[in-house]
Design a protein around this motif. Structure first.
Motif, PDB file in Angstrom:
ATOM      1  N   ALA A  10       0.833  -1.201   0.000  1.00  0.00           N
ATOM      2  CA  ALA A  10       0.000   0.000   0.000  1.00  0.00           C
ATOM      3  C   ALA A  10       0.869   1.253   0.000  1.00  0.00           C
ATOM      4  O   ALA A  10       0.587   2.224  -0.719  1.00  0.00           O
ATOM      5  N   ALA A  11       1.926   1.244   0.793  1.00  0.00           N
ATOM      6  CA  ALA A  11       2.836   2.391   0.842  1.00  0.00           C
ATOM      7  C   ALA A  11       3.496   2.620  -0.518  1.00  0.00           C
ATOM      8  O   ALA A  11       3.597   3.769  -0.980  1.00  0.00           O
ATOM      9  N   ILE A  12       3.919   1.545  -1.162  1.00  0.00           N
ATOM     10  CA  ILE A  12       4.541   1.664  -2.485  1.00  0.00           C
ATOM     11  C   ILE A  12       3.553   2.251  -3.477  1.00  0.00           C
ATOM     12  O   ILE A  12       3.900   3.147  -4.263  1.00  0.00           O
ATOM     13  N   PHE A  13       2.315   1.779  -3.456  1.00  0.00           N
ATOM     14  CA  PHE A  13       1.295   2.311  -4.358  1.00  0.00           C
ATOM     15  C   PHE A  13       1.050   3.796  -4.073  1.00  0.00           C
ATOM     16  O   PHE A  13       0.966   4.607  -4.998  1.00  0.00           O
ATOM     17  N   ILE A  19       3.583  10.452  -6.732  1.00  0.00           N
ATOM     18  CA  ILE A  19       4.608  11.066  -7.592  1.00  0.00           C
ATOM     19  C   ILE A  19       4.048  11.326  -8.986  1.00  0.00           C
ATOM     20  O   ILE A  19       4.256  12.404  -9.558  1.00  0.00           O
ATOM     21  N   LEU A  20       3.327  10.368  -9.547  1.00  0.00           N
ATOM     22  CA  LEU A  20       2.722  10.589 -10.867  1.00  0.00           C
ATOM     23  C   LEU A  20       1.743  11.756 -10.824  1.00  0.00           C
ATOM     24  O   LEU A  20       1.676  12.560 -11.749  1.00  0.00           O
ATOM     25  N   GLY A  21       0.972  11.850  -9.753  1.00  0.00           N
ATOM     26  CA  GLY A  21       0.043  12.963  -9.599  1.00  0.00           C
ATOM     27  C   GLY A  21       0.746  14.304  -9.452  1.00  0.00           C
ATOM     28  O   GLY A  21       0.221  15.341  -9.864  1.00  0.00           O
ATOM     29  N   LEU A  22       1.933  14.288  -8.881  1.00  0.00           N
ATOM     30  CA  LEU A  22       2.716  15.522  -8.738  1.00  0.00           C
ATOM     31  C   LEU A  22       3.303  15.988 -10.062  1.00  0.00           C
ATOM     32  O   LEU A  22       3.262  17.178 -10.377  1.00  0.00           O
ATOM     33  N   ILE A  23       3.844  15.062 -10.834  1.00  0.00           N
ATOM     34  CA  ILE A  23       4.582  15.484 -12.023  1.00  0.00           C
ATOM     35  C   ILE A  23       3.728  15.552 -13.284  1.00  0.00           C
ATOM     36  O   ILE A  23       4.064  16.291 -14.207  1.00  0.00           O
ATOM     37  N   TYR A  56      -2.825  16.617  -3.435  1.00  0.00           N
ATOM     38  CA  TYR A  56      -3.194  15.262  -3.022  1.00  0.00           C
ATOM     39  C   TYR A  56      -2.020  14.300  -3.243  1.00  0.00           C
ATOM     40  O   TYR A  56      -1.765  13.431  -2.408  1.00  0.00           O
ATOM     41  N   GLY A  57      -1.304  14.475  -4.351  1.00  0.00           N
ATOM     42  CA  GLY A  57      -0.132  13.650  -4.618  1.00  0.00           C
ATOM     43  C   GLY A  57       0.924  13.800  -3.534  1.00  0.00           C
ATOM     44  O   GLY A  57       1.509  12.814  -3.083  1.00  0.00           O
TER      45      GLY A  57
END
Length: 73
Positions: A10-13, A19-23, A56-57
């Motif tokens: 869960a932490a990895i997800f 990160i994808l949401g940030l970039i 949120y990311g």
């Protein structure tokens, strides 16, 4: 599967999704849009709001790191 291993996954997800949401917030939200109302309701608040998705990311990354750091072998 152990609870710790599940929590680690869960932490990895959370970290990766965050990160994808940030970039790439727009691409990421567009990818998860769906014709299924139950699924789309989760991403609708972020549509056309890249700043909200980035915030949120960041929260996801922080929560994922905290979760992972609490896990012990």
């Amino acid at each position: 599967m152990s609870t710790r291993r599940t929590a680690e996954m869960a932490a990895i997800f959370m970290i990766g999704d965050g990160i994808l949401g940030l970039i790439q917030p727009r691409r990421h939200v567009d990818l998860w849009r769906s014709n299924l109302p139950a699924a789309d309701v989760l991403v609708r608040p972020f549509a056309d709001r890249p700043g909200r998705r980035r915030a949120y990311g960041l929260a996801q990354v922080i929560a994922g790191v905290i979760l992972a750091s609490q896990l012990r072998p």
